[in-house]
Scaffold this motif. Structure first.
Motif, mmCIF file in Angstrom:
data_model
loop_
_atom_site.group_PDB
_atom_site.id
_atom_site.type_symbol
_atom_site.label_atom_id
_atom_site.label_comp_id
_atom_site.label_asym_id
_atom_site.label_seq_id
_atom_site.Cartn_x
_atom_site.Cartn_y
_atom_site.Cartn_z
ATOM 1 N N ASP A 218 0.656 -1.429 0.075
ATOM 2 C CA ASP A 218 0.183 0.094 0.040
ATOM 3 C C ASP A 218 0.929 1.276 0.231
ATOM 4 O O ASP A 218 0.226 2.435 0.123
ATOM 5 C CB ASP A 218 -0.999 0.064 1.016
ATOM 6 C CG ASP A 218 -0.206 -0.088 2.610
ATOM 7 O OD1 ASP A 218 0.975 -0.125 2.591
ATOM 8 O OD2 ASP A 218 -1.042 -0.070 3.675
ATOM 9 N N ARG A 219 2.196 1.292 -0.206
ATOM 10 C CA ARG A 219 3.080 2.301 -0.081
ATOM 11 C C ARG A 219 4.298 1.827 -0.811
ATOM 12 O O ARG A 219 4.999 0.615 -0.723
ATOM 13 C CB ARG A 219 3.329 2.875 1.152
ATOM 14 C CG ARG A 219 3.817 2.105 2.138
ATOM 15 C CD ARG A 219 3.591 2.345 3.468
ATOM 16 N NE ARG A 219 4.087 1.506 4.656
ATOM 17 C CZ ARG A 219 3.244 0.386 4.963
ATOM 18 N NH1 ARG A 219 2.396 0.152 4.598
ATOM 19 N NH2 ARG A 219 3.768 -0.198 6.179
ATOM 20 N N PRO A 220 5.301 2.887 -1.369
ATOM 21 C CA PRO A 220 6.352 2.469 -2.305
ATOM 22 C C PRO A 220 7.384 1.883 -1.191
ATOM 23 O O PRO A 220 8.125 0.724 -1.750
ATOM 24 C CB PRO A 220 7.037 3.617 -2.335
ATOM 25 C CG PRO A 220 5.929 4.534 -2.694
ATOM 26 C CD PRO A 220 4.670 4.136 -1.530
ATOM 27 N N ASP A 327 10.640 -1.342 -7.349
ATOM 28 C CA ASP A 327 10.560 -0.039 -6.910
ATOM 29 C C ASP A 327 11.828 0.499 -5.921
ATOM 30 O O ASP A 327 12.118 -0.387 -5.039
ATOM 31 C CB ASP A 327 9.311 0.117 -6.035
ATOM 32 C CG ASP A 327 9.055 1.469 -5.668
ATOM 33 O OD1 ASP A 327 9.830 2.388 -5.688
ATOM 34 O OD2 ASP A 327 7.760 1.964 -5.855
#
Length: 433
Positions: A218-220, A327
């Motif tokens: 839900d986040r990098p 990422d």
């Protein structure tokens, strides 16, 4: 675009509420036919405030807790109707549905709960932790080097059961003034003693590859999922080889944030179905079963993302590769197993056949793996972790007796009948969200 997004969110909320109300009605019917729980019987509770989407966190504890219950009876406390319904259906342990605080207090008043286990950091855990006279113990839902594992929230619990030396070293970096010798008890990986189950295929000359990616995050910083980056290429190559059998076990939350990630997941599932239709003897598996065990023992090589699956597999001592996140913001622990693991880079995903051939014949990689298994889990001999788990519980039971004897004026909860303060099919704000 904003209006369209709001409409989609509104429709999703309506669907979620409708599904929740339906589940609640089914749950009410199921509860009406059950016998009451025996009073003053259960010594250990497992507190679970989540719905069915996070049920995987409980499932991995089913077998170790069922074994523990042979000595100390264990009760699951479920706060969510969406979680309670499947728990009642599949859990080997008795389940109490305690939606309201008054329901929770009634169960506590009727039982002799001395230890409460927590498998996650749900904020509603604190509604349970208000009750003294019992040990609150964080057991987590897996061992890993993710950022989730180094939270200061560990201090909120009386004790934490951890896997081994690696977990202690990881926590020691972030916890100030924490008594590790007293409060962090090493138990290894009891789940590894139950890596069993019927394999849905007969062993043959094919090399069995378990690909078990996590969700997209839900986040990098937590973007560890590989389905959209590595997954399609590596599974396509394996399916086409004719000498591999794929067990594909994606995280149940795959695609909940990213439509691209969800689409890649569906592409892999469809490709497996097509490959099996083309050659029924291949017996590739798209695995959504609740139990995790045979997959880890049957696979010759496991390919996993940075997640608890790394350490579930590590506990087996068998060949393992970890996908490197694409990422650059994804946080990777540089001091543990991930500093020395067998990485699968995205550029090598399409060349997975050669990568696997090299790994299979790499004796140095095998030796490195043995060292890390010992560091993370200690002795992984059959039954050893289960013995350590039971010994840790026995220690806390002894400590409970000692402290209970020194606190004779402790206030106990009165047995009360639950007040009718809301319809039984009411959907709480937490469940709506």
């Amino acid at each position: 675009m904003g209006i369209q997004r709001d409409v989609r969110l509104g429709l999703k909320l309506v669907r979620d509420v409708t599904a929740s109300r339906k589940a609640q009605r089914l749950l009410n019917g199921r509860l009406s036919t059950r016998e009451p729980l025996p009073r003053n019987h259960f010594k250990i509770a497992v507190y679970f405030a989540d719905g069915d989407v996070n049920l995987y966190q409980m499932r991995q504890w089913y077998k170790p807790l069922a074994k523990l219950a042979e000595t100390w009876p264990v009760l699951v406390l479920s706060r969510s109707g969406a979680g309670a319904l499947p728990l009642i259906d599949e859990s080997p342990l008795p389940v109490a549905y305690v939606r309201r605080v008054v329901d929770l207090e009634q169960v506590l008043a009727q039982q002799d709960i001395r230890i409460v286990f927590y498998v996650n950091q749900n904020t509603r855990n604190f509604q349970m932790m208000r009750y003294g006279g019992r040990w609150h113990v964080f057991i987590n839902h897996g061992e890993s080097d993710k950022m989730y594992m180094v939270t200061n929230q560990i201090k909120a619990y009386d004790y934490a059961f951890v896997a081994g030396d690696a977990a202690i070293a990881r926590l020691d970096k972030v916890l100030w003034d924490y008594d590790f010798d007293k409060r962090a008890l090493k138990i290894g990986r009891p789940q590894a003693d139950f890596y069993s189950g019927a394999t849905p295929f007969a062993p043959d000359e094919r090399q069995v590859i378990l690909y078990a990616p996590t969700w997209e995050g839900d986040r990098p910083a937590a973007a560890y999922g590989s389905i959209a980056s590595h997954g399609v290429a590596l599974v396509t190559s394996l399916l086409a080889s004719g000498r591999h059998r794929v067990i594909y076990r994606p995280h149940p939350r795959s695609g909940v944030v990213s439509s691209e990630y969800g689409a890649a997941n569906k592409t892999i599932i469809a490709a497996i179905a097509t490959a099996n239709a083309r050659d029924a003897s291949a017996r590739h598996i798209y695995d959504t079963s609740p139990d995790l065990g045979w997959q880890l023992s049957a696979a010759d090589v496991a390919i996993v993302d940075i997640s608890a699956m790394v350490y579930d597999r590590l506990a087996s001592g068998k060949a393992l590769m970890v996908t490197r996140p694409v990422d650059p913001a994804a946080q990777i622990d540089s001091g543990g197993y991930l500093s020395d693991c067998e990485w699968l880079n995205v550029d090598d995903a399409g060349s997975i056949l050669g990568v696997l051939d090299d790994l299979t014949h790499d004796s140095e990689a095998h030796d490195r793996l043995k060292i890390w298994v010992e560091r993370y889990f200690g002795d992984t001999g059959p039954g050893v972790a289960t013995e350590r788990f039971h010994a840790a519980v026995a220690h806390l039971m002894d400590e409970w007796e000692r402290f209970d004897a020194s606190h004779p004026q402790a206030v106990s909860l009165e047995v009360v009948e639950p007040a009718i303060d809301a319809p039984t099919d009411e959907v709480s704000d937490v469940e709506k969200l």
